[in-house]
Enzyme design. Structure first.
Site, PDB file in Angstrom:
ATOM      1  N   ALA A  66       0.725  -1.126  -0.004  1.00 37.83           N
ATOM      2  CA  ALA A  66      -0.125  -0.016   0.005  1.00 37.83           C
ATOM      3  C   ALA A  66       0.882   1.157   0.242  1.00 37.83           C
ATOM      4  O   ALA A  66       1.994   1.073   0.192  1.00 37.83           O
ATOM      5  CB  ALA A  66      -0.857   0.002   1.177  1.00 37.83           C
ATOM      6  N   GLY A 110       0.512  -5.206   0.978  1.00 38.83           N
ATOM      7  CA  GLY A 110      -0.227  -5.396  -0.004  1.00 38.83           C
ATOM      8  C   GLY A 110      -0.335  -6.060  -1.352  1.00 38.83           C
ATOM      9  O   GLY A 110      -0.969  -6.607  -2.224  1.00 38.83           O
ATOM     10  N   GLU A 113      -0.098  -9.709  -0.610  1.00 40.04           N
ATOM     11  CA  GLU A 113      -1.613  -9.974  -0.527  1.00 40.04           C
ATOM     12  C   GLU A 113      -2.425 -10.012  -1.852  1.00 40.04           C
ATOM     13  O   GLU A 113      -2.911 -10.842  -2.009  1.00 40.04           O
ATOM     14  CB  GLU A 113      -2.077  -8.919   0.356  1.00 40.04           C
ATOM     15  CG  GLU A 113      -1.677  -9.335   1.776  1.00 40.04           C
ATOM     16  CD  GLU A 113      -2.098  -8.260   2.830  1.00 40.04           C
ATOM     17  OE1 GLU A 113      -1.920  -6.818   2.263  1.00 40.04           O
ATOM     18  OE2 GLU A 113      -2.444  -8.420   3.808  1.00 40.04           O
ATOM     19  N   GLU A 133       4.723  -5.077   7.484  1.00 34.58           N
ATOM     20  CA  GLU A 133       3.849  -3.926   7.901  1.00 34.58           C
ATOM     21  C   GLU A 133       4.104  -3.966   9.230  1.00 34.58           C
ATOM     22  O   GLU A 133       4.051  -2.807   9.983  1.00 34.58           O
ATOM     23  CB  GLU A 133       2.308  -4.407   7.924  1.00 34.58           C
ATOM     24  CG  GLU A 133       1.822  -4.351   6.455  1.00 34.58           C
ATOM     25  CD  GLU A 133       1.824  -5.668   5.725  1.00 34.58           C
ATOM     26  OE1 GLU A 133       2.839  -6.624   6.009  1.00 34.58           O
ATOM     27  OE2 GLU A 133       1.263  -5.800   4.764  1.00 34.58           O
TER      28      GLU A 133
HETATM   29  C1  HXC Z   1       5.092   4.466  -1.232  1.00 32.99           C
HETATM   30  C2  HXC Z   1       7.033   3.404  -2.038  1.00 32.99           C
HETATM   31  C3  HXC Z   1       6.695   2.401  -1.457  1.00 32.99           C
HETATM   32  C4  HXC Z   1       5.149   2.210  -0.676  1.00 32.99           C
HETATM   33  C5  HXC Z   1       8.575   2.155  -2.401  1.00 32.99           C
HETATM   34  N1  HXC Z   1       8.266   3.199  -2.372  1.00 32.99           N
HETATM   35  N2  HXC Z   1       7.682   1.273  -1.735  1.00 32.99           N
HETATM   36  N3  HXC Z   1       6.208   4.272  -1.921  1.00 32.99           N
HETATM   37  N4  HXC Z   1       4.502   3.135  -0.690  1.00 32.99           N
HETATM   38  N5  HXC Z   1       4.909   0.975  -0.427  1.00 32.99           N
HETATM   39  C6  HXC Z   1       8.788   4.236  -3.228  1.00 32.99           C
HETATM   40  C7  HXC Z   1      10.023   4.940  -2.392  1.00 32.99           C
HETATM   41  O1  HXC Z   1       9.588   5.921  -1.288  1.00 32.99           O
HETATM   42  C8  HXC Z   1      11.118   5.381  -3.396  1.00 32.99           C
HETATM   43  O2  HXC Z   1      10.493   6.999  -3.768  1.00 32.99           O
HETATM   44  C9  HXC Z   1      10.820   4.555  -4.538  1.00 32.99           C
HETATM   45  O3  HXC Z   1       9.560   3.960  -4.274  1.00 32.99           O
HETATM   46  C10 HXC Z   1      11.928   3.445  -4.600  1.00 32.99           C
HETATM   47  O4  HXC Z   1      11.954   2.830  -3.514  1.00 32.99           O
HETATM   48  P1  HXC Z   1      13.361   2.623  -2.684  1.00 32.99           P
HETATM   49  O5  HXC Z   1      13.098   2.494  -1.281  1.00 32.99           O
HETATM   50  O6  HXC Z   1      14.229   3.662  -2.946  1.00 32.99           O
HETATM   51  O7  HXC Z   1      14.039   1.310  -3.422  1.00 32.99           O
HETATM   52  P2  HXC Z   1      15.070   0.434  -2.760  1.00 32.99           P
HETATM   53  O8  HXC Z   1      15.842   1.015  -1.876  1.00 32.99           O
HETATM   54  O9  HXC Z   1      15.239  -0.589  -3.744  1.00 32.99           O
HETATM   55  O10 HXC Z   1      14.042  -0.482  -1.938  1.00 32.99           O
HETATM   56  C11 HXC Z   1      12.871  -1.365  -2.127  1.00 32.99           C
HETATM   57  C12 HXC Z   1      12.038  -1.856  -1.029  1.00 32.99           C
HETATM   58  C13 HXC Z   1      11.541  -0.587  -0.108  1.00 32.99           C
HETATM   59  C14 HXC Z   1      12.790  -2.757  -0.144  1.00 32.99           C
HETATM   60  C15 HXC Z   1      10.870  -2.277  -1.665  1.00 32.99           C
HETATM   61  O11 HXC Z   1      11.010   0.431  -1.133  1.00 32.99           O
HETATM   62  C16 HXC Z   1      10.428  -0.905   0.857  1.00 32.99           C
HETATM   63  O12 HXC Z   1      10.934  -1.235   1.840  1.00 32.99           O
HETATM   64  N6  HXC Z   1       9.356  -0.410   0.722  1.00 32.99           N
HETATM   65  C17 HXC Z   1       8.196  -0.525   1.589  1.00 32.99           C
HETATM   66  C18 HXC Z   1       7.787  -1.895   1.341  1.00 32.99           C
HETATM   67  C19 HXC Z   1       6.488  -2.232   2.596  1.00 32.99           C
HETATM   68  O13 HXC Z   1       6.731  -1.755   3.609  1.00 32.99           O
HETATM   69  N7  HXC Z   1       5.571  -2.458   1.988  1.00 32.99           N
HETATM   70  C20 HXC Z   1       4.198  -2.746   2.993  1.00 32.99           C
HETATM   71  C21 HXC Z   1       3.222  -1.551   2.940  1.00 32.99           C
HETATM   72  S1  HXC Z   1       2.036  -1.413   4.147  1.00 32.99           S
HETATM   73  P3  HXC Z   1      11.445   8.190  -3.723  1.00 32.99           P
HETATM   74  O14 HXC Z   1      10.638   9.399  -4.127  1.00 32.99           O
HETATM   75  O15 HXC Z   1      12.009   8.086  -2.854  1.00 32.99           O
HETATM   76  O16 HXC Z   1      12.225   7.714  -4.902  1.00 32.99           O
HETATM   77  C22 HXC Z   1       0.877  -2.281   3.309  1.00 32.99           C
HETATM   78  C23 HXC Z   1      -0.426  -2.744   4.061  1.00 32.99           C
HETATM   79  C24 HXC Z   1      -1.330  -3.217   3.181  1.00 32.99           C
HETATM   80  O17 HXC Z   1       0.946  -2.770   2.177  1.00 32.99           O
HETATM   81  C25 HXC Z   1      -2.828  -3.036   3.663  1.00 32.99           C
HETATM   82  C26 HXC Z   1      -3.880  -3.319   2.768  1.00 32.99           C
HETATM   83  C27 HXC Z   1      -5.025  -2.886   3.010  1.00 32.99           C
END
Ligand code: HXC
Length: 259
Positions: A66, A110, A113, A133
């Protein structure tokens, strides 16, 4: 319909392919993207020519979860009152035609999921799955604590949900989360091959097979087996059953008419 966050195309006139396309945020699942995904799935579901769908992303990310930038500001009222993201998940659940996830790169939160909502997952060898998460102070919200244990068992699901670690494609296949792992450059060929095969089988049998396997997750064994038996019996009312069995006995290729 013109989409902003997904690309949509058909292959071989019978397979609908949806590519998540929000590269700057690693295909993070914003409400807008999810609305488009829901609309595209519904359109393929309604299109009589389409027999199977594929959801895929980019080489680097299927979907990184998400959208944290949006979610960060949410109050309880925004999340609960707005039925955050989950409203479109019910659309995915309601799709009766098979949907295959072709996963390359990150499938996190997500994103994982979403892949698990598909009927099966074909992964590239660079795929990484996880429910991170917990690192954000929340828990999975679109089935991660429910579908993951059903796919990989309690121990690994707990490990992933509690530590937030990622598992690679090889571990995911070993655990039963994904059905096949292929080199990245073969991912779409392999997935399209499976999708074309499915789309060209008798549609009614395909729908019944999906419905019946899904029933295994919703019922006890004897109810599930009875459900399957009745569907199996009902398929003898179809032209495709006659065609499939005649073709086998005649040593020829079956030509299904989806009737
Ligand atoms: C918004 C995101 C994002 C996310 C990555 N980005 N994941 N933006 N939401 N979930 C953005 C980063 O901010 C960054 O933007 C760009 O994408 C590239 O990501 P980087 O982090 O620079 O890349 P990298 O170093 O290769 O790392 C990749 C990664 C990391 C390991 C996937 O981005 C990461 O940990 N992302 C979050 C993953 C996460 O926590 N997902 C769960 C979310 S909660 P900029 O502008 O800085 O370039 C969820 C709940 C679901 O999903 C509920 C459903 C109802």
């Amino acid at each position: 319909m013109a989409y902003q966050f997904i690309d949509v195309r058909t292959e071989g006139e019978v397979v609908g392919v949806i590519t998540l396309n929000r590269p700057k945020a690693l295909n993070a699942l914003s409400n807008d993207l999810m609305d488009e995904l829901g609309a595209a799935l519904r359109a393929f579901e309604a299109d009589e020519r389409i027999g199977c769908m594929i959801i895929t992303g980019s080489e680097k990310a299927f979907a990184a979860g998400a959208d944290i930038a949006v979610m960060a500001k949410y109050s309880f009222a925004d999340a609960y009152g707005g039925d955050f993201i989950t409203r479109n998940w019910e659309v995915i659940r309601s799709i009766r035609k098979p949907v295959i996830a072709a996963v390359s790169g990150f499938a996190l939160g997500g994103g994982c999921e979403l892949a698990m909502m598909c009927d099966f997952i074909i992964a590239a060898d660079n795929a990484k799955f996880g429910q991170p998460e917990i690192k954000l102070g929340v828990i999975p919200g679109a089935g991660g604590t429910q579908r993951l244990p059903r796919a990989v068992g309690k121990s690994k699901a707990m490990d992933l949900a509690l530590t937030g670690r990622m598992m690679n494609a090889e571990e995911a296949e070993r655990a039963g989360l994904v059905s096949r792992v292929v080199p990245y450059d073969k991912l779409m060929d392999e997935t399209l091959g499976a999708a074309l095969q499915i789309a060209n089988f008798g549609r009614l049998a395909v729908l019944a097979a999906k419905e019946s396997v899904n029933r295994a997750f919703e019922s006890g064994l004897s109810d599930g087996v009875m459900f399957e038996r009745r569907l199996f019996h009902s398929l003898f009312a179809t032209a495709d059953q006659k065609e499939g069995m005649d073709a086998f006995l005649g040593k020829r290729e079956a030509k299904f008419t989806h009737r």
